[in-house]
Write a protein that holds these residues in place. Structure first.
Motif, PDB file in Angstrom:
ATOM      1  N   VAL A 196      -9.558  -1.295   3.623  1.00  0.00           N
ATOM      2  CA  VAL A 196     -10.067  -2.766   3.616  1.00  0.00           C
ATOM      3  C   VAL A 196      -9.018  -3.728   4.201  1.00  0.00           C
ATOM      4  N   LYS A 197      -9.683  -4.779   4.666  1.00  0.00           N
ATOM      5  CA  LYS A 197      -8.947  -5.454   5.538  1.00  0.00           C
ATOM      6  C   LYS A 197      -7.604  -6.068   4.676  1.00  0.00           C
ATOM      7  N   GLY A 198      -6.321  -5.999   5.051  1.00  0.00           N
ATOM      8  CA  GLY A 198      -5.402  -6.563   4.527  1.00  0.00           C
ATOM      9  C   GLY A 198      -4.568  -5.547   3.561  1.00  0.00           C
ATOM     10  N   MET A 199      -5.241  -4.429   3.615  1.00  0.00           N
ATOM     11  CA  MET A 199      -4.691  -3.169   2.765  1.00  0.00           C
ATOM     12  C   MET A 199      -4.259  -2.290   3.559  1.00  0.00           C
ATOM     13  N   ASN A 200      -2.827  -1.610   3.436  1.00  0.00           N
ATOM     14  CA  ASN A 200      -2.566  -0.621   4.546  1.00  0.00           C
ATOM     15  C   ASN A 200      -2.070   0.729   3.891  1.00  0.00           C
ATOM     16  N   ASP A 201      -2.282   1.672   4.987  1.00  0.00           N
ATOM     17  CA  ASP A 201      -1.718   2.958   4.777  1.00  0.00           C
ATOM     18  C   ASP A 201      -0.477   3.051   5.095  1.00  0.00           C
ATOM     19  N   ILE A 202       0.514   3.443   4.083  1.00  0.00           N
ATOM     20  CA  ILE A 202       2.083   3.665   4.410  1.00  0.00           C
ATOM     21  C   ILE A 202       2.211   4.905   4.485  1.00  0.00           C
ATOM     22  N   PRO A 242       1.423   8.190  14.353  1.00  0.00           N
ATOM     23  CA  PRO A 242       1.358   7.184  15.171  1.00  0.00           C
ATOM     24  C   PRO A 242       0.556   5.914  14.312  1.00  0.00           C
ATOM     25  N   ARG A 243       1.397   4.997  14.261  1.00  0.00           N
ATOM     26  CA  ARG A 243       0.749   3.601  13.546  1.00  0.00           C
ATOM     27  C   ARG A 243       0.596   2.526  14.275  1.00  0.00           C
ATOM     28  N   THR A 244      -0.568   1.885  14.159  1.00  0.00           N
ATOM     29  CA  THR A 244      -0.793   0.550  14.995  1.00  0.00           C
ATOM     30  C   THR A 244      -0.253  -0.361  14.562  1.00  0.00           C
ATOM     31  N   SER A 263       7.625   2.792   7.659  1.00  0.00           N
ATOM     32  CA  SER A 263       7.245   4.371   7.327  1.00  0.00           C
ATOM     33  C   SER A 263       7.419   4.595   5.931  1.00  0.00           C
ATOM     34  N   SER A 264       6.833   5.794   5.662  1.00  0.00           N
ATOM     35  CA  SER A 264       6.888   6.140   4.117  1.00  0.00           C
ATOM     36  C   SER A 264       8.303   6.735   3.915  1.00  0.00           C
ATOM     37  N   GLU A 265       8.905   7.169   5.056  1.00  0.00           N
ATOM     38  CA  GLU A 265      10.499   7.459   5.080  1.00  0.00           C
ATOM     39  C   GLU A 265      11.200   6.250   4.394  1.00  0.00           C
ATOM     40  N   ARG A 266      10.976   5.098   5.079  1.00  0.00           N
ATOM     41  CA  ARG A 266      11.572   3.959   4.863  1.00  0.00           C
ATOM     42  C   ARG A 266      11.154   3.490   3.253  1.00  0.00           C
TER      43      ARG A 266
END
Ligand code: ATP
Ligand code: MG
Length: 451
Positions: free
Chosen positions: A18-24, A30-32, A37-40
């Protein structure tokens, strides 16, 4: 509601978040979007756990969905959040009015009232998780974002206001952020509601006396929301705004003493701050101390942490009146800052990567790796596909790419002697030693970075 075949996406259609909702995601993916990152993320979470334990805060979880009324009553009907940012919906099963939580405080307070938690004395609490606000997505502003929420319920004294601010500072220090440089503290006092009313009245009188100097916006707001005139960006009105009556001058002796005590505590530990008389908070429920930790390095999304005292909220939500203070920290914003500053964090790479030549019997490999893991060693097994495990060359490439500091090579000759070859990958030495499979516990620690 069931998904009918016609509403299900066709096979080829790509589904996206969904727009404005992100995968960490892990750094290796590779992240657009320039999200942390999930490590952070995990680096941050472990710092939070450590710091909050030092101050005696206890962890709780509350639901992501709450009755809409909780936020309408808790935040106030004329706040940005309630007016236009909430994800509210009707439960199709029973008609309940529900909302995806836009912030954490209301849920924590609801839970403590519901469980009569405050009858046994005050509480220090923290929680963290996703929040939802229907805003225009941009860097540092999302529709699903995450907050750390720290709350102290039942404490009236200024000592706890200062403690809140110092908890945040301790977190900055744990993470390697420098206060005064990467993040700055701004504080203010909103006084009590009678004091705010007196200030507001004085403000209206002042602007009425200078009505000819007001622009159209200001004239419209004069009686509905005079405080908003103070936010005007119109250069022609700045001098007028500068000279307007300030809330600080309307604080009574008690409010003033409370503020002075908070300041004295901050001064005592050498924490610099700016008193920002324009600092108000989005929610209606704040009184006395308010504060924000801000950064100049994230553009207009510069507030990473904001909080203050909210002595009226517990009673407003139906509990026995009790004072409280808390803050919310935007995790994405903080981690964007950490990423921008490239703050060092411990490596999440494995200690070892197991190279398994094609044809190797699985039993001694699995037994050895399990024995290592039981000793706390982080070890990745090169796992193969159904048709074999890939050439040695490609396995060593993977071992390298994994960042592991050692390769464990299960060669057939070594295995025949009951040994495995341990090869150093990172120190440039290329050193190799054979280790016995019979006494893994004896040498496991030599693979670990803290050994
Ligand atoms: P802003 O003025 O930036 O909209 P706010 O006053 O609405 O912030 P709070 O409700 O105080 O924010 O929430 C605490 C913190 O949560 C903010 O300081 C910020 O770091 C973070 N935050 C708020 N809204 C968002 C969002 N939409 N996306 C990402 N982080 C957010
Ligand atoms: Mg906002």
């Amino acid at each position: 509601m069931s998904v009918t075949p016609s509403s299900a996406p066709s096979k080829a259609q790509k589904l996206s978040a969904v727009k404005g909702m992100n995968d960490i995601l892990p750094a290796a993916v590779p992240r657009t979007e320039k999200l942390p990152s999930s490590e952070r993320w995990q680096w941050f979470e472990s710092a939070v756990r450590k710091v909050l334990a030092r101050y005696g805060y206890q962890y709780l979880l509350t639901p992501v969905v709450e009755p809409t009324a909780l936020f309408v009553r808790g935040l106030g009907e004329v706040t940005d959040i309630v007016e236009k940012e909430m994800y509210s919906f009707t439960d199709a099963m029973n008609g309940d009015q529900l909302t995806l939580r836009p912030e954490g405080t209301a849920g924590v307070v609801r839970a403590m009232i519901e469980h009569n938690a405050l009858y046994n004395g005050p509480l220090r609490l923290w929680t963290a998780g996703p929040m939802f606000r229907h805003e225009r997505p941009q860097k540092g502003r999302y529709r699903q974002f995450h907050q750390l929420d720290v709350e102290a319920l039942g404490f009236a004294g200024p000592d706890v206001d200062a403690e809140m601010i110092l908890v945040a500072r301790a977190l900055w220090r744990e993470l390697g952020l420098v206060e005064g440089q990467h993040v700055r503290l701004e504080i203010n006092s909103l006084g009590q509601s009678a004091e705010r009313r007196a200030h507001r009245d004085a403000l209206v009188r002042y602007f009425e006396d200078h009505a000819d100097a007001l622009d159209e916006d200001a004239r419209r707001r004069l009686h509905s929301n005079p405080l908003r005139i103070l936010d005007s960006k119109n250069p022609a009105m700045q001098a007028l705004i500068e000279a307007a009556p300030q809330l600080m001058d309307f604080l009574g002796a008690e409010s003033r003493a409370h503020f002075d005590a908070v300041r004295a505590a901050l001064d005592a530990v050498g924490l610099a701050y700016r008193i920002n008389p324009r600092l108000v908070r989005g929610m209606d429920y704040y009184n006395l101390t308010v504060f924000e930790w801000v950064t100049d390095q994230l553009g207009s999304q510069g507030t990473v942490c904001g909080g203050g005292r909210y002595d009226g909220l517990i009673a407003q939500l139906g509990g026995k009146s009790a004072p409280a203070v808390g803050f919310g920290l935007g995790i994405e914003r903080l981690l964007l800052l950490a990423q921008e500053l490239d703050l060092p964090m411990p490596s999440s790479a494995a200690d070892a990567y197991a190279v398994v030549p094609p044809g190797t019997p699985l039993a001694p490999v699995v037994a050895t790796l399990e024995a290592l893991r039981a000793q706390g060693v982080r070890v990745i097994q090169h796992a193969g596909s159904a048709d074999g495990v890939g050439s040695m060359k490609s396995q060593f490439k993977k071992a390298d790419a994994s960042g592991a500091r050692h390769a464990l090579v299960f060669g057939s000759e070594e295995l025949a002697r009951g040994q495995v070859l341990v090869k150093a990958l990172r120190d440039g030495s290329g050193a190799q030693v054979e280790r016995s499979l019979a006494d893994v516990a004896q040498w496991a620690a030599t693979l670990q970075s803290n050994a």
